[in-house]
Design a protein around this motif. Structure first.
Motif, PDB file in Angstrom:
ATOM      1  N   PHE B  22     127.398  -4.415  -1.408  1.00 33.30           N
ATOM      2  CA  PHE B  22     127.191  -4.526  -2.848  1.00 33.30           C
ATOM      3  C   PHE B  22     128.444  -5.111  -3.480  1.00 33.30           C
ATOM      4  O   PHE B  22     129.549  -4.612  -3.256  1.00 33.30           O
ATOM      5  N   TRP B  23     128.245  -6.192  -4.256  1.00 35.45           N
ATOM      6  CA  TRP B  23     129.356  -6.845  -4.949  1.00 35.45           C
ATOM      7  C   TRP B  23     129.068  -6.798  -6.436  1.00 35.45           C
ATOM      8  O   TRP B  23     128.125  -7.415  -6.918  1.00 35.45           O
ATOM      9  N   PRO B  24     129.858  -6.045  -7.212  1.00 38.55           N
ATOM     10  CA  PRO B  24     129.518  -5.840  -8.617  1.00 38.55           C
ATOM     11  C   PRO B  24     129.747  -7.074  -9.484  1.00 38.55           C
ATOM     12  O   PRO B  24     130.703  -7.817  -9.296  1.00 38.55           O
ATOM     13  N   MET B  25     128.838  -7.263 -10.417  1.00 40.26           N
ATOM     14  CA  MET B  25     128.994  -8.273 -11.446  1.00 40.26           C
ATOM     15  C   MET B  25     129.269  -7.535 -12.749  1.00 40.26           C
ATOM     16  O   MET B  25     128.636  -6.515 -13.040  1.00 40.26           O
ATOM     17  N   ASN B  31     130.029  -1.379 -20.299  1.00 36.24           N
ATOM     18  CA  ASN B  31     129.387  -0.458 -19.368  1.00 36.24           C
ATOM     19  C   ASN B  31     129.058  -1.089 -18.026  1.00 36.24           C
ATOM     20  O   ASN B  31     128.777  -0.374 -17.067  1.00 36.24           O
ATOM     21  N   SER B  32     129.112  -2.420 -17.951  1.00 39.71           N
ATOM     22  CA  SER B  32     129.044  -3.035 -16.624  1.00 39.71           C
ATOM     23  C   SER B  32     130.222  -2.556 -15.805  1.00 39.71           C
ATOM     24  O   SER B  32     130.086  -2.133 -14.653  1.00 39.71           O
ATOM     25  N   ALA B  35     130.144   1.428 -15.242  1.00 35.96           N
ATOM     26  CA  ALA B  35     129.202   1.854 -14.202  1.00 35.96           C
ATOM     27  C   ALA B  35     129.738   1.493 -12.820  1.00 35.96           C
ATOM     28  O   ALA B  35     129.671   2.297 -11.885  1.00 35.96           O
ATOM     29  N   ALA B  36     130.271   0.295 -12.704  1.00 31.95           N
ATOM     30  CA  ALA B  36     130.832  -0.118 -11.416  1.00 31.95           C
ATOM     31  C   ALA B  36     132.032   0.752 -11.056  1.00 31.95           C
ATOM     32  O   ALA B  36     132.208   1.149  -9.902  1.00 31.95           O
ATOM     33  N   ALA B  39     130.744   4.077  -9.760  1.00 32.36           N
ATOM     34  CA  ALA B  39     130.202   3.992  -8.395  1.00 32.36           C
ATOM     35  C   ALA B  39     131.315   3.807  -7.373  1.00 32.36           C
ATOM     36  O   ALA B  39     131.305   4.429  -6.300  1.00 32.36           O
ATOM     37  N   PHE B  40     132.285   2.972  -7.704  1.00 30.79           N
ATOM     38  CA  PHE B  40     133.390   2.752  -6.774  1.00 30.79           C
ATOM     39  C   PHE B  40     134.259   3.997  -6.635  1.00 30.79           C
ATOM     40  O   PHE B  40     134.791   4.278  -5.552  1.00 30.79           O
ATOM     41  N   PHE B  50     129.193   6.323  -2.545  1.00 30.34           N
ATOM     42  CA  PHE B  50     129.004   5.113  -3.337  1.00 30.34           C
ATOM     43  C   PHE B  50     127.529   4.778  -3.408  1.00 30.34           C
ATOM     44  O   PHE B  50     127.001   4.493  -4.476  1.00 30.34           O
ATOM     45  N   HIS B  54     125.160   4.641  -6.501  1.00 28.97           N
ATOM     46  CA  HIS B  54     124.471   3.352  -6.727  1.00 28.97           C
ATOM     47  C   HIS B  54     122.980   3.582  -6.972  1.00 28.97           C
ATOM     48  O   HIS B  54     122.423   3.083  -7.941  1.00 28.97           O
ATOM     49  N   LEU B  57     122.378   5.309 -10.370  1.00 33.73           N
ATOM     50  CA  LEU B  57     122.517   4.397 -11.506  1.00 33.73           C
ATOM     51  C   LEU B  57     121.283   3.519 -11.657  1.00 33.73           C
ATOM     52  O   LEU B  57     120.782   3.326 -12.763  1.00 33.73           O
ATOM     53  N   MET B  95     141.399   1.131 -10.327  1.00 35.34           N
ATOM     54  CA  MET B  95     140.022   0.744 -10.024  1.00 35.34           C
ATOM     55  C   MET B  95     139.581  -0.430 -10.892  1.00 35.34           C
ATOM     56  O   MET B  95     138.879  -1.317 -10.443  1.00 35.34           O
TER      57      MET B  95
END
Lengths: 82, 148
Positions: B22-25, B31-32, B35-36, B39-40, B50, B54, B57, B95
């Motif tokens: 999973f690679w977050p955008m 909140n992008s 949220a990432a 999770a991280f 994680f 994930h 969410l 982070m």
């Protein structure tokens, strides 16, 4: 005095239909879909990550993976949580 | 990919053929990133956490869009994580720096802008890219061509 006994002339069709209805219901129950089988495409049954005992780990770049660390193919999912 | 993801996990991942990353955008506002980050930070405690975070969410996306810090902390607690360690991680710059770095790599080096995008990479480094949510069959067809 009018009794409550079934009037054979009017109620007979109901008592004749009742077993037919029961048979039909039984047939419907027998034909109803049970547990979903594998799709014709051969796709496996879906599952949550927690239901499968899959390996997890972290890549050197800080991202997380699920599956064998030395699996031959990698699928990278670029997504937003929103 | 949610529906396909479950089939991918139960299929090629469980078979040892595939590893899912999973690679977050971080394109959709604060909140992008939040949220990432959450999770991280779950993954900091346990990589398996994680993926549990994930899944949580994605199962609650409508709430995540407007979630605040308390929501992310409560989710961590509900998943059995160390609340104090999670909060420390969530509030840290470390982070955020990592996630910004990953996002920069995504945009510049990997040139990913469509959400979601998927790269399927084989053992020799060959790669195919597909865009948008696709059925399992679309992923599986490419995965099978990549297998040695």
């Amino acid at each position: 005095m009018k009794d409550n006994l079934p009037n054979s002339r009017h109620d007979a069709p109901f008592y004749l239909l009742l077993p037919v209805l029961l048979v039909l219901l039984g047939l419907l129950a027998a034909c109803a879909p049970g547990e979903p089988a594998n799709s014709t495409s051969g796709a496996p049954a879906p599952a949550e990550t927690g239901e499968l005992d899959l390996n997890t780990g972290r890549n050197p770049d800080g991202t997380f993976f699920i599956g064998d660390a030395d699996a031959p193919v990698t699928l990278t999912d670029y997504s937003d949580f929103l | 990919m949610q529906g396909a993801e479950k089939e991918i996990l139960a299929g090629p991942v469980a078979a040892g053929d595939l590893r899912l990353v999973f690679w977050p955008m971080l394109d959709l506002g604060p909140n992008s990133t939040n949220a990432a980050t959450a999770a991280f930070c779950a993954g900091e405690q346990d990589p398996a956490a994680f993926w549990r975070y994930h899944d949580t969410l994605y199962d609650n996306q409508r709430r995540v869009y407007l979630a605040d810090r308390d929501y992310f902390l409560a989710t961590a607690t509900d998943l059995g994580l160390d609340s104090e360690a999670f909060a420390t991680c969530y509030d840290s710059e470390e982070m955020h720096t990592l996630l910004e770095s990953l996002d920069q790599t995504r945009r510049t080096e990997r040139q990913v802008s469509v959400r979601p995008t998927f790269d399927i990479t084989g053992p020799s480094g060959e790669s195919e890219r597909i865009f948008g949510s696709q059925p399992f069959t679309a992923f599986d067809a490419l995965i099978q061509t990549m297998l040695p």
